[in-house]
Design a protein around this motif. Structure first.
Motif, mmCIF file in Angstrom:
data_model
loop_
_atom_site.group_PDB
_atom_site.id
_atom_site.type_symbol
_atom_site.label_atom_id
_atom_site.label_comp_id
_atom_site.label_asym_id
_atom_site.label_seq_id
_atom_site.Cartn_x
_atom_site.Cartn_y
_atom_site.Cartn_z
ATOM 1 N N LEU A 69 -13.713 5.904 -8.809
ATOM 2 C CA LEU A 69 -12.605 5.186 -9.225
ATOM 3 C C LEU A 69 -11.207 5.967 -8.925
ATOM 4 O O LEU A 69 -10.167 5.229 -8.527
ATOM 5 C CB LEU A 69 -12.556 5.044 -10.850
ATOM 6 C CG LEU A 69 -13.742 4.174 -11.485
ATOM 7 C CD1 LEU A 69 -13.694 4.300 -12.901
ATOM 8 C CD2 LEU A 69 -13.595 2.791 -11.063
ATOM 9 N N ALA A 70 -11.589 7.187 -8.628
ATOM 10 C CA ALA A 70 -10.415 8.078 -8.110
ATOM 11 C C ALA A 70 -9.996 7.530 -6.764
ATOM 12 O O ALA A 70 -8.780 7.463 -6.287
ATOM 13 C CB ALA A 70 -10.423 9.554 -8.493
ATOM 14 N N ALA A 71 -11.128 7.425 -5.874
ATOM 15 C CA ALA A 71 -10.966 7.051 -4.451
ATOM 16 C C ALA A 71 -10.388 5.689 -4.332
ATOM 17 O O ALA A 71 -9.501 5.428 -3.548
ATOM 18 C CB ALA A 71 -12.449 7.183 -4.038
ATOM 19 N N VAL A 80 -8.259 5.210 3.410
ATOM 20 C CA VAL A 80 -9.418 6.003 3.491
ATOM 21 C C VAL A 80 -10.304 5.747 2.330
ATOM 22 O O VAL A 80 -11.363 6.705 2.477
ATOM 23 C CB VAL A 80 -8.767 7.617 3.211
ATOM 24 C CG1 VAL A 80 -7.696 7.598 4.412
ATOM 25 C CG2 VAL A 80 -8.305 7.597 1.855
ATOM 26 N N VAL A 81 -10.381 4.704 1.777
ATOM 27 C CA VAL A 81 -11.593 4.329 0.790
ATOM 28 C C VAL A 81 -12.862 4.223 1.631
ATOM 29 O O VAL A 81 -12.951 3.562 2.549
ATOM 30 C CB VAL A 81 -11.255 3.068 0.148
ATOM 31 C CG1 VAL A 81 -12.559 2.559 -0.825
ATOM 32 C CG2 VAL A 81 -9.889 3.244 -1.056
ATOM 33 N N PRO A 82 -13.992 4.865 1.203
ATOM 34 C CA PRO A 82 -15.096 4.944 1.933
ATOM 35 C C PRO A 82 -15.537 3.427 2.083
ATOM 36 O O PRO A 82 -15.348 2.456 1.049
ATOM 37 C CB PRO A 82 -16.214 5.556 1.450
ATOM 38 C CG PRO A 82 -15.462 6.726 0.497
ATOM 39 C CD PRO A 82 -14.004 5.593 0.273
ATOM 40 N N ASP A 83 -16.207 2.786 3.083
ATOM 41 C CA ASP A 83 -16.511 1.533 3.549
ATOM 42 C C ASP A 83 -17.661 1.096 2.222
ATOM 43 O O ASP A 83 -17.592 -0.054 2.069
ATOM 44 C CB ASP A 83 -17.463 1.518 4.727
ATOM 45 C CG ASP A 83 -16.383 1.442 6.261
ATOM 46 O OD1 ASP A 83 -15.118 1.592 5.736
ATOM 47 O OD2 ASP A 83 -16.991 1.320 7.012
ATOM 48 N N ARG A 84 -18.619 2.116 2.034
ATOM 49 C CA ARG A 84 -19.329 1.533 0.884
ATOM 50 C C ARG A 84 -18.774 1.280 -0.454
ATOM 51 O O ARG A 84 -19.274 0.113 -0.904
ATOM 52 C CB ARG A 84 -20.324 2.857 0.449
ATOM 53 C CG ARG A 84 -19.668 4.100 -0.216
ATOM 54 C CD ARG A 84 -20.774 5.115 -0.719
ATOM 55 N NE ARG A 84 -20.030 6.067 -1.303
ATOM 56 C CZ ARG A 84 -19.560 6.252 -2.604
ATOM 57 N NH1 ARG A 84 -19.832 4.968 -3.396
ATOM 58 N NH2 ARG A 84 -18.949 7.054 -3.096
ATOM 59 N N LEU A 121 0.779 -1.179 0.121
ATOM 60 C CA LEU A 121 -0.052 0.042 0.093
ATOM 61 C C LEU A 121 0.938 1.132 0.117
ATOM 62 O O LEU A 121 0.158 2.359 -0.246
ATOM 63 C CB LEU A 121 -0.871 -0.002 1.216
ATOM 64 C CG LEU A 121 -1.882 -1.130 1.406
ATOM 65 C CD1 LEU A 121 -2.826 -1.114 2.223
ATOM 66 C CD2 LEU A 121 -2.636 -1.290 0.021
ATOM 67 N N ALA A 122 2.156 1.162 0.242
ATOM 68 C CA ALA A 122 3.075 2.106 0.339
ATOM 69 C C ALA A 122 3.530 2.636 -1.297
ATOM 70 O O ALA A 122 3.924 3.678 -1.331
ATOM 71 C CB ALA A 122 4.369 2.086 1.318
ATOM 72 N N GLU A 123 3.251 1.422 -2.029
ATOM 73 C CA GLU A 123 3.733 1.704 -3.532
ATOM 74 C C GLU A 123 2.845 2.710 -4.201
ATOM 75 O O GLU A 123 1.587 2.922 -3.818
ATOM 76 C CB GLU A 123 3.805 0.304 -4.114
ATOM 77 C CG GLU A 123 4.640 -0.558 -3.526
ATOM 78 C CD GLU A 123 4.498 -1.838 -4.434
ATOM 79 O OE1 GLU A 123 3.630 -1.986 -5.207
ATOM 80 O OE2 GLU A 123 5.091 -2.830 -4.108
ATOM 81 N N PRO A 124 3.319 3.581 -5.249
ATOM 82 C CA PRO A 124 2.250 4.226 -5.828
ATOM 83 C C PRO A 124 1.080 3.714 -6.166
ATOM 84 O O PRO A 124 1.072 2.688 -6.874
ATOM 85 C CB PRO A 124 2.951 4.883 -7.049
ATOM 86 C CG PRO A 124 4.541 4.669 -6.745
ATOM 87 C CD PRO A 124 4.432 3.489 -5.622
ATOM 88 N N SER A 125 -0.099 4.430 -6.030
ATOM 89 C CA SER A 125 -1.441 3.530 -6.284
ATOM 90 C C SER A 125 -1.607 3.729 -8.050
ATOM 91 O O SER A 125 -1.447 4.729 -8.634
ATOM 92 C CB SER A 125 -2.616 4.596 -5.757
ATOM 93 O OG SER A 125 -2.259 4.794 -4.271
ATOM 94 N N PRO A 126 -2.151 2.371 -8.180
ATOM 95 C CA PRO A 126 -2.209 2.235 -9.893
ATOM 96 C C PRO A 126 -3.599 2.999 -10.136
ATOM 97 O O PRO A 126 -4.418 3.163 -9.454
ATOM 98 C CB PRO A 126 -2.499 1.045 -10.133
ATOM 99 C CG PRO A 126 -2.836 0.285 -8.887
ATOM 100 C CD PRO A 126 -2.156 1.380 -7.704
ATOM 101 N N THR A 127 -3.797 3.305 -11.547
ATOM 102 C CA THR A 127 -5.064 3.888 -11.924
ATOM 103 C C THR A 127 -6.114 2.744 -11.870
ATOM 104 O O THR A 127 -5.505 1.582 -12.144
ATOM 105 C CB THR A 127 -4.917 4.193 -13.361
ATOM 106 O OG1 THR A 127 -3.925 5.436 -13.481
ATOM 107 C CG2 THR A 127 -6.119 4.824 -13.627
ATOM 108 N N VAL A 128 -7.209 3.021 -11.395
ATOM 109 C CA VAL A 128 -8.312 1.991 -11.202
ATOM 110 C C VAL A 128 -9.235 2.295 -12.412
ATOM 111 O O VAL A 128 -9.954 3.104 -12.542
ATOM 112 C CB VAL A 128 -8.972 2.024 -9.867
ATOM 113 C CG1 VAL A 128 -9.935 0.988 -9.907
ATOM 114 C CG2 VAL A 128 -7.907 1.676 -8.876
ATOM 115 N N GLY A 129 -9.365 1.182 -13.490
ATOM 116 C CA GLY A 129 -10.202 1.035 -14.356
ATOM 117 C C GLY A 129 -11.306 0.313 -13.996
ATOM 118 O O GLY A 129 -11.212 -0.799 -13.593
#
Length: 232
Positions: A42-44, A51-55, A23-31
């Motif tokens: 998708l940005a979250a 910190v991603v919302p539980d929903r 999780l410390a690695e740079p976050s990939p783009t999520v498609g």
């Protein structure tokens, strides 16, 4: 001495630590499916997993593989959050589905620290369940998660057999009612499969295990049904 619930919380914290390098690695783009997810969602998901919302965690946990460009990577990053919500009773999804999604994410091929931390959570969650009645989740649901995801039933049944608590026996009574009477005739105890996609056949082993338990752990009426199934 720590209690089973305390050991579970420690195992969940250790799971977070095991995944910290990832999780410390740079976050990939999520498609993903833009019909189901807004750009902000998708940005979250591409941001810090903590910190991603539980929903959104719940949505990732249940959505099918084909909703994502890289399902396995996304599910791996979200696993500590998914598992913590699941093991603490805050993820109200089919437990077999979570196990099946973990298999689809190929969790057994993840780095050893991640695999071992998840296996420890399963062990402590199962033991914690057997020491509390009612527990956060039915024993049948927890057993389905740990058995399907690991691909084996035997060690989990061995823990149940050696756990001689009132809670474990009450869970067993509930489980027998579930296994004997809940399913359609063709899927009852002898042919029982677990997993959202019925990945794991457990019926024959369950029947043998139930018949091997010490006298008195199964009530007379339920034992009669198990024997009828075994010898019919």
């Amino acid at each position: 001495m720590t209690t089973p619930p305390q050991r579970l919380l420690l195992a969940l914290d250790a799971l977070d630590s095991a995944f910290a390098p990832l999780l410390a690695e740079p976050s990939p783009t999520v498609g993903g499916c833009t019909h189901c997810y807004a750009d902000a969602d998708l940005a979250a998901l591409a941001g810090p997993a903590q910190v991603v919302p539980d929903r959104l965690i719940s949505s990732v946990a249940r959505m099918s593989v084909d909703h994502w460009d890289d399902f396995a990577s996304l599910y791996r990053r979200m696993t500590p959050r998914i598992v913590r919500l699941l093991a603490t009773g805050r993820l109200h999804l089919d437990h077999g589905l979570i196990a099946s999604r973990l298999l689809a994410a190929h969790w057994r091929e993840w780095p050893a620290p991640e695999r071992q931390a998840l296996e420890q959570v399963w062990d402590d969650w199962w033991r914690s369940t057997l020491h509390a009645y009612p527990a956060t989740d039915p024993a049948t649901a927890v057993l389905e998660t740990v058995a399907v995801s690991t691909g084996i039933l035997t060690p989990w049944l061995a823990i149940w057999a050696e756990t001689r608590t009132e809670a474990a026996d009450r869970h067993l009574d509930d489980a027998l009612d579930h296994w004997i009477g809940h399913w359609p005739e063709e899927r009852r105890l002898a042919g029982l499969r677990l997993g959202f996609y019925d990945e794991l056949l457990v019926g024959p082993e369950l029947v043998d295990w139930l018949l091997s338990l010490d006298e008195g752990r199964i009530g007379a009426a339920q034992l009669f049904e198990v024997e009828r199934i075994a010898y019919s």
